[in-house]
Design a protein around this motif. Structure first.
Motif, mmCIF file in Angstrom:
data_model
loop_
_atom_site.group_PDB
_atom_site.id
_atom_site.type_symbol
_atom_site.label_atom_id
_atom_site.label_comp_id
_atom_site.label_asym_id
_atom_site.label_seq_id
_atom_site.Cartn_x
_atom_site.Cartn_y
_atom_site.Cartn_z
ATOM 1 N N UNK A 233 1.806 9.810 -5.581
ATOM 2 C CA UNK A 233 2.649 11.183 -5.424
ATOM 3 C C UNK A 233 3.151 11.393 -6.408
ATOM 4 N N UNK A 234 4.221 10.422 -7.054
ATOM 5 C CA UNK A 234 5.028 10.755 -8.104
ATOM 6 C C UNK A 234 4.404 11.109 -9.240
ATOM 7 N N UNK A 235 2.919 10.756 -9.577
ATOM 8 C CA UNK A 235 2.443 11.030 -11.009
ATOM 9 C C UNK A 235 1.589 12.457 -10.337
ATOM 10 N N UNK A 236 1.592 12.976 -9.241
ATOM 11 C CA UNK A 236 0.723 13.958 -9.012
ATOM 12 C C UNK A 236 1.070 15.197 -10.075
ATOM 13 N N UNK A 237 0.293 16.144 -10.295
ATOM 14 C CA UNK A 237 0.395 17.174 -11.302
ATOM 15 C C UNK A 237 1.394 18.142 -10.583
ATOM 16 N N UNK A 238 1.224 18.394 -9.437
ATOM 17 C CA UNK A 238 1.968 19.463 -8.667
ATOM 18 C C UNK A 238 3.461 19.399 -8.608
ATOM 19 N N UNK B 161 6.432 1.757 -14.624
ATOM 20 C CA UNK B 161 6.973 2.991 -14.908
ATOM 21 C C UNK B 161 6.483 3.358 -16.280
ATOM 22 N N UNK B 162 5.970 2.394 -17.097
ATOM 23 C CA UNK B 162 5.376 2.747 -18.476
ATOM 24 C C UNK B 162 4.071 3.434 -18.428
ATOM 25 N N UNK B 163 3.055 2.816 -17.406
ATOM 26 C CA UNK B 163 1.793 3.365 -17.202
ATOM 27 C C UNK B 163 1.870 4.634 -16.589
ATOM 28 N N UNK B 164 2.750 4.768 -15.753
ATOM 29 C CA UNK B 164 3.061 6.262 -15.078
ATOM 30 C C UNK B 164 3.377 7.276 -16.094
ATOM 31 N N UNK B 165 4.146 6.824 -16.707
ATOM 32 C CA UNK B 165 4.852 7.803 -18.053
ATOM 33 C C UNK B 165 3.580 8.162 -18.931
ATOM 34 N N UNK B 166 2.819 7.163 -19.392
ATOM 35 C CA UNK B 166 1.705 7.459 -20.418
ATOM 36 C C UNK B 166 0.707 8.322 -19.726
ATOM 37 N N UNK C 109 16.804 15.921 -9.316
ATOM 38 C CA UNK C 109 16.810 16.371 -8.279
ATOM 39 C C UNK C 109 15.791 16.136 -7.252
ATOM 40 N N UNK C 110 14.572 15.987 -7.783
ATOM 41 C CA UNK C 110 13.385 15.601 -7.068
ATOM 42 C C UNK C 110 13.601 14.357 -6.374
ATOM 43 N N UNK C 111 13.903 13.150 -7.196
ATOM 44 C CA UNK C 111 13.931 11.926 -6.815
ATOM 45 C C UNK C 111 15.139 11.748 -5.650
ATOM 46 N N UNK C 112 16.200 12.363 -5.816
ATOM 47 C CA UNK C 112 17.511 12.336 -4.998
ATOM 48 C C UNK C 112 17.024 12.944 -3.552
ATOM 49 N N UNK C 113 16.224 13.998 -3.400
ATOM 50 C CA UNK C 113 15.658 14.295 -2.205
ATOM 51 C C UNK C 113 14.745 13.566 -1.604
ATOM 52 N N UNK C 114 13.826 12.768 -2.432
ATOM 53 C CA UNK C 114 12.990 11.662 -2.058
ATOM 54 C C UNK C 114 13.632 10.540 -1.445
ATOM 55 N N UNK D 122 0.854 -1.200 -0.051
ATOM 56 C CA UNK D 122 0.046 0.104 -0.060
ATOM 57 C C UNK D 122 0.985 1.154 0.010
ATOM 58 N N UNK D 123 1.993 1.116 0.819
ATOM 59 C CA UNK D 123 2.740 2.388 0.948
ATOM 60 C C UNK D 123 3.618 2.644 -0.587
ATOM 61 N N UNK D 124 3.791 1.518 -1.369
ATOM 62 C CA UNK D 124 4.466 1.756 -2.531
ATOM 63 C C UNK D 124 3.470 2.329 -3.538
ATOM 64 N N UNK D 125 2.305 1.720 -3.469
ATOM 65 C CA UNK D 125 1.209 2.367 -4.214
ATOM 66 C C UNK D 125 1.046 3.805 -4.072
ATOM 67 N N UNK D 126 0.941 4.433 -2.789
ATOM 68 C CA UNK D 126 0.546 5.734 -2.309
ATOM 69 C C UNK D 126 1.811 6.494 -2.989
ATOM 70 N N UNK D 127 3.134 5.886 -2.886
ATOM 71 C CA UNK D 127 4.260 6.810 -3.433
ATOM 72 C C UNK D 127 4.008 6.962 -4.926
ATOM 73 N N UNK D 128 3.712 5.893 -5.731
ATOM 74 C CA UNK D 128 3.298 6.172 -6.983
ATOM 75 C C UNK D 128 2.505 7.342 -7.512
#
Length: 226
Positions: free
Chosen positions: A9-14, A149-154, A104-109, A1-7
């Motif tokens: 977050x990473x696809x959030x438009x902000x 990763x591919x679904x996220x990118x699309x 830069x963002x992923x390095x901070x996360x 569940x935690x991993x899905x929540x992080x995903x």
């Protein structure tokens, strides 16, 4: 569940990678009459997504298969080939800006995931940090599957295009989000077709879209950079 929540977050438009600053040819397509109605927008989006999977996915597949932490000669060839295929100067610039911001963002996360090694490698090779490449390399390091990763990118590329159409006033928010919802039905097929292709099989399939990106600089008044 935690991993899905992080995903999620990473696809959030902000997320501040800079993608919302670009229309990738949509603004010029609307300005010069290449897209005139909702039917034309649907065709545009389908062509856009087809080019995403035919051009970007093979490079993502090849990047994902590179064994970490060794990057080596294989990545150098992939990175050089990708850079050579970025034919439109403004798109080339957008890709590198987003790549730097993403890293830069992923390095901070994920400070313990060794994201800095990726940056150092690209700097030593004197190669641009293109978004598609670092996007894949970073997310593999934190344990996401290639399909995720591919679904996220699309999702991100479709969302940005629909958002651009809404902000340009071409469609309303409800119509835009319904259109985005409809396009999710073709994601599985797009991913399946290009799931195994390598970087040397990458192709550009939407030449009119590439042309409209070049014409962006001729727009008198611009809402987006490209």
């Amino acid at each position: 569940m935690s991993k899905f929540a992080r995903l999620l977050h990473l696809v959030d438009s902000s997320i501040p990678t800079g993608s919302f600053a670009y229309s990738y040819g949509l603004e010029s397509s609307l300005t010069f009459g290449l897209v005139k109605n909702l039917f034309g927008l649907r065709n545009y989006l389908y062509s856009f997504l087809q080019q995403v999977v035919s051009l970007e996915f093979p490079f993502m597949n090849s990047c994902y298969k590179i064994e970490l932490p060794d990057l080596g000669e294989c990545l150098k060839v992939i990175a050089e080939e990708y850079d050579a295929m970025m034919l439109v100067p403004t798109i080339h610039k957008a890709s590198t800006v987003q790549g730097k911001n993403w890293l830069k963002l992923l390095e901070s996360f994920y400070p313990d995931a060794g994201m800095g090694e990726i940056k150092i490698w690209f700097e030593k090779q004197k190669l641009p940090l293109h978004f598609v490449l670092v996007f894949t390399l970073c997310l593999k390091r934190v344990g996401f599957t290639l399909q995720d990763i591919q679904a996220m990118y699309l999702h991100m590329t479709l969302r940005d295009q629909v958002s651009a159409a809404i902000r340009l006033g071409f469609i309303g928010p409800m119509e835009g989000h319904r259109l985005q919802h409809d396009f999710y039905t073709i994601f599985d097929n797009l991913i399946e077709v290009y799931q195994e292709k390598e970087y040397y099989e990458a192709t550009r399939s939407a030449f009119l879209l590439d042309t409209s990106q070049v014409f962006h600089e001729d727009i008198y008044s611009k809402l987006f950079q490209n």
